[in-house]
Design an enzyme around this catalytic site. Structure first.
Site, short mmCIF file in Angstrom:
data_model
loop_
_atom_site.label_atom_id
_atom_site.label_comp_id
_atom_site.label_asym_id
_atom_site.label_seq_id
_atom_site.Cartn_x
_atom_site.Cartn_y
_atom_site.Cartn_z
CE1 TYR A 109 3.82 74.24 31.08
CE2 TYR A 109 2.69 73.54 33.16
CZ TYR A 109 3.53 74.58 32.49
OH TYR A 109 3.23 75.91 32.87
N GLY A 143 3.22 88.07 27.72
CA GLY A 143 2.11 87.28 28.23
C GLY A 143 1.30 87.74 29.29
CE LYS A 190 7.24 75.97 33.17
NZ LYS A 190 7.69 77.30 33.08
#
Ligand code: UDP
Length: 325
Positions: free
Chosen positions: A149, A10, A153
């Site tokens: 999200y 990435g 996290k």
């Protein structure tokens, strides 16, 4: 050190592999190539200090195998980008929560030094600016998809810290603020590669809302430098949560103007209402600024790049990519 970098193909992961190798360490990039690309690590192919594993972090056996001879793990793999998060909430939760559990459980059994990449998104609508690691966080409603999200996290953070506390996992949590630099793509919504690509193509820059929302952009070089410093200073870093970002704050409208100026583009600005820019399930965060005192004090972290120097690099790399496309 031999370091497993999940998400190694990435944007941030590939820069970390570069830095590890240039410092004489071995990097094992682990990536399912969902948003990462082989192009990001093509220049490392065949290097004696580099290896690549294509697999999913939910695959415990693959994670186990890749981690077998590693001294450390930097866990960056995640589903990212607002569009993916809002449109594929199940996949986001499964990868970002369950996938992280898998990585952490393997690391915990092996007692491998582990950095878990969290995000400034966990601060949510927190009104304390700049945000410090111990500040309370403030999520929107679970009916708003964006928050899955941040929530996944935050769960990753709790899980890493619990494994540290109860099972002795040498875990470090890092909350990354907006990170930018060459190889970042605008495909998943990130503003700087989008603005630079638009400006170089002579298209209008799409400022969402009225552009008064602010962000702080940190160069990927500063970020991967901080990750390596955490591995090297694990004596002080383990069990801690660190903000990593650049506190230089800019509004999105002034960012657009700066990109137009620096590219010498004839483009103008097009203001796009949030309701047109994002799918249902979106809430904008109007201000986000890191307090980096802790990383400064414990790790000597001090971001070196400025917004202008970051934009110089991104403009040059987008320009190069378009010329060779
Ligand atoms: N943004 C924008 N135009 C774009 C893409 C993004 O105005 O074409 C805005 C977006 O609304 C946000 C900021 O730029 O306020 C940063 O967006 P990005 O997706 O890069 O990061 P995040 O929202 O996760 O901070």
């Amino acid at each position: 050190m031999k370091v497993l970098v999940t998400g190694g193909a990435g944007f941030i992961g590939s820069h970390l592999c570069d830095l590890l190798i240039s410092a004489g360490h071995h990097a094992v990039a682990f990536d399912d190539l969902s948003t990462g690309t082989l192009e990001n690590v093509a220049h490392l192919s065949g290097h004696p200090l580099f290896s690549f594993v294509r697999a999913d972090i939910r695959d415990a056996r693959a994670v186990e195998g890749a981690m077998a001879s590693c001294d450390a793990v930097v866990h960056l793999a995640a589903r990212i980008g607002l569009k993916i998060i809002v449109e594929s909430p199940l996949e986001t939760i499964e990868v970002n929560a369950r996938g992280t559990e898998t990585v952490l459980e393997v690391a915990s059994r092996r007692r491998v030094r582990t950095i878990v990449a969290s995000t400034s998104e966990v601060y949510g609508h927190s009104t304390r600016i700049p945000s410090a690691e111990s500040d309370p966080i403030c999520f929107g409603s679970p009916t708003i998809g964006r928050w899955s999200y941040a929530c996944a996290k935050a769960y990753d953070e709790f899980y890493a810290l619990a494994l540290h506390q109860e099972r002795g996992l040498p875990a470090i949590v890092v909350r990354l603020f907006n990170t930018v630099g060459p190889r970042q793509t605008g495909r998943y919504g990130m503003v700087i590669p989008r603005f630079v690509t638009q400006a170089l193509a002579g298209e209008p820059l799409t400022v969402y809302g009225d552009g008064t929302q602010t962000r702080c952009f940190c160069s990927v070089d500063d970020v991967v430098g901080a990750l390596l410093a955490m591995l090297e200073r694990s004596d002080v870093a383990v069990g801690q949560v660190f903000n990593i970002g650049n506190p230089e704050e800019t509004s999105i409208e002034s960012l657009a103007k700066l990109v137009i100026e620096m590219t010498g583009s004839a483009s103008g600005i097009r203001y796009v209402p949030f309701s047109d820019a994002y799918p249902v399930g979106f809430e904008e965060i109007m201000r986000r600024v890191p307090n980096i005192d802790k990383a400064r004090e414990l790790l000597g972290f001090s971001p070196r790049s400025t917004l202008r120097s970051i934009l110089d690099d991104v403009i040059a790399s987008v320009d190069r990519r378009e010329r060779t496309a």
